[in-house]
Design an enzyme around this catalytic site. Structure first.
Site, PDB file in Angstrom:
ATOM      1  N   ASP A 186       0.851  -1.192   0.000  1.00  0.00           N
ATOM      2  CA  ASP A 186       0.000   0.000   0.000  1.00  0.00           C
ATOM      3  C   ASP A 186       0.885   1.240   0.000  1.00  0.00           C
ATOM      4  O   ASP A 186       1.847   1.328   0.777  1.00  0.00           O
ATOM      5  CB  ASP A 186      -0.913   0.001   1.228  1.00  0.00           C
ATOM      6  CG  ASP A 186      -1.962   1.113   1.156  1.00  0.00           C
ATOM      7  OD1 ASP A 186      -2.894   0.974   0.353  1.00  0.00           O
ATOM      8  OD2 ASP A 186      -1.826   2.109   1.885  1.00  0.00           O
ATOM      9  N   ILE A 187       0.577   2.209  -0.863  1.00  0.00           N
ATOM     10  CA  ILE A 187       1.314   3.468  -0.885  1.00  0.00           C
ATOM     11  C   ILE A 187       0.851   4.311   0.304  1.00  0.00           C
ATOM     12  O   ILE A 187      -0.346   4.567   0.462  1.00  0.00           O
ATOM     13  CB  ILE A 187       1.089   4.220  -2.209  1.00  0.00           C
ATOM     14  CG1 ILE A 187       1.566   3.364  -3.384  1.00  0.00           C
ATOM     15  CG2 ILE A 187       1.821   5.558  -2.203  1.00  0.00           C
ATOM     16  CD1 ILE A 187       1.305   3.977  -4.750  1.00  0.00           C
ATOM     17  N   ASN A 194      -2.997  12.673  -3.108  1.00  0.00           N
ATOM     18  CA  ASN A 194      -3.877  13.078  -4.203  1.00  0.00           C
ATOM     19  C   ASN A 194      -4.535  14.427  -3.918  1.00  0.00           C
ATOM     20  O   ASN A 194      -4.681  15.269  -4.815  1.00  0.00           O
ATOM     21  CB  ASN A 194      -4.952  12.014  -4.430  1.00  0.00           C
ATOM     22  CG  ASN A 194      -4.536  10.972  -5.452  1.00  0.00           C
ATOM     23  OD1 ASN A 194      -3.663  11.200  -6.267  1.00  0.00           O
ATOM     24  ND2 ASN A 194      -5.165   9.805  -5.392  1.00  0.00           N
ATOM     25  N   ASP A 203      -1.524   9.559 -10.400  1.00  0.00           N
ATOM     26  CA  ASP A 203      -1.385   8.520 -11.424  1.00  0.00           C
ATOM     27  C   ASP A 203       0.086   8.332 -11.821  1.00  0.00           C
ATOM     28  O   ASP A 203       0.539   7.206 -12.051  1.00  0.00           O
ATOM     29  CB  ASP A 203      -2.200   8.881 -12.668  1.00  0.00           C
ATOM     30  CG  ASP A 203      -3.698   8.723 -12.458  1.00  0.00           C
ATOM     31  OD1 ASP A 203      -4.088   8.147 -11.428  1.00  0.00           O
ATOM     32  OD2 ASP A 203      -4.465   9.180 -13.318  1.00  0.00           O
ATOM     33  N   GLU A 229      -4.596   2.248  -4.625  1.00  0.00           N
ATOM     34  CA  GLU A 229      -3.144   2.343  -4.470  1.00  0.00           C
ATOM     35  C   GLU A 229      -2.532   1.063  -3.921  1.00  0.00           C
ATOM     36  O   GLU A 229      -1.360   1.031  -3.564  1.00  0.00           O
ATOM     37  CB  GLU A 229      -2.775   3.520  -3.551  1.00  0.00           C
ATOM     38  CG  GLU A 229      -3.149   3.357  -2.096  1.00  0.00           C
ATOM     39  CD  GLU A 229      -4.586   3.786  -1.782  1.00  0.00           C
ATOM     40  OE1 GLU A 229      -4.864   4.055  -0.606  1.00  0.00           O
ATOM     41  OE2 GLU A 229      -5.417   3.857  -2.715  1.00  0.00           O
TER      42      GLU A 229
END
Length: 309
Positions: A186-187, A194, A203, A229
């Site tokens: 997971d980011i 965002n 993106d 993500e």
């Protein structure tokens, strides 16, 4: 442009002529051949732009091409070779980059008409041309199938493909008592990212993270976009201990390189779990890796955690 596939055991892997691939019994090889007759580090396939060189690494039981033991040899297209007791085949074809809108019903109709034509035609020359047309269509269908399994933004396999492959790999691991691990990725703080930088930059970061993970992966690994993500690594023939090493390598490379490529600092958290007697279904394995991932995030992010199964 040529596309190369390597067939070995019950697997088919796409390989790039711009990379080199080690083959052997050890888990850290690009192509893992878990047979006693295969040395830990047995051979290497060295990409040479549009072809490969096959080189033995001083193996015990040898590398053979057309029955002859080799030290190093150019491997021609559609070349067969043997490593220990394992038979492998390198197959290439020209990539079909033409978009195709064929539907399953179109495919069946085409196949039926081709079969009828083949039965009705007496002229060998025309029959050969029809067979060529059939092969061309099949190549298009294979290309379309590949696109259907890929995520458009990252180029990773999509969730549908992940679900199918995870079921297959778990079934194989359980049947043959082989290790299999899963890494969930997971980011960190991606929603805030965002909100701060916009979805276009988000993106770009997703694509950059995916690209670095693909470069880090071995050829046998299956890297997927799980959703949003989140990404996932299916690691055949890999124990949780080795998966932890792989996960931390991924974490470090993302930490070191995303800021260089995308211009922003990004980290990832990772959770690792392995197949066991108590964790022998896709649902169980995903849940276990997810629990480890949540611990990694709750314990400060930019870290790897393991769920014992």
């Amino acid at each position: 442009m040529k596309i190369f596939h390597l067939y070995y055991l019950d697997k088919k892997s796409e390989i790039s002529p711009n990379r080199s691939y080690t083959l052997g019994r050890n888990w850290d090889n690009s192509i893992i051949l878990p047979e006693k007759s295969v040395s830990r580090n047995h051979a290497v396939l060295e990409g040479r732009g549009d072809s490969f060189i096959l080189r033995d690494l001083g193996s015990t039981n040898g590398t053979f091409v057309e029955g002859e033991r080799i030290t190093e040899i150019p491997l021609r297209d559609n070349g067969k070779f043997r490593i220990g007791s394992c038979n492998l085949e390198l197959v290439s074809r020209e990539a079909d980059l033409t978009p195709s809108d064929a539907l399953p019903s179109d495919t069946m109709l085409f196949e039926n008409r081709i079969s009828k034509l083949m039965n009705d035609v007496d002229d060998p020359g025309i029959a050969e041309r029809i067979e060529g047309l059939k092969q061309f269509f099949n190549n298009k269908r294979e290309s379309l199938s590949l696109r259907a399994n890929k995520d458009g933004l990252t180029g990773l396999y999509n969730r549908r493909y992940m679900d199918e492959k995870l079921e297959e790999e778990i079934e194989r691991a359980v049947r043959y008592n082989r290790p299999l691990s899963l890494i969930m990725i997971d980011i960190d703080r991606f929603k805030k990212f965002n909100d701060a930088y916009g979805h276009q930059k988000g993106d770009e970061v997703l694509s950059t993270v995916a690209r670095i993970l693909k470069v880090t992966s071995r050829n046998m690994d299956i890297l997927c976009r799980y959703g949003g993500e989140e990404m996932a690594f299916i690691l055949p023939e890999t124990t949780p201990d080795h998966a932890l090493t792989m996960a931390d390598m991924c974490r470090q490379r993302i930490c070191d390189n995303v800021v260089k490529e995308a211009g922003v600092k990004v980290t990832i958290s990772l959770g690792v779990a392995g197949v066991s007697e108590r964790c022998a279904t896709a649902e169980d394995l995903i849940a276990a890796a997810d629990r480890a991932l949540y611990r990694a995030k709750n314990n400060g992010r930019n870290r790897v955690e393991w769920e014992e199964t």
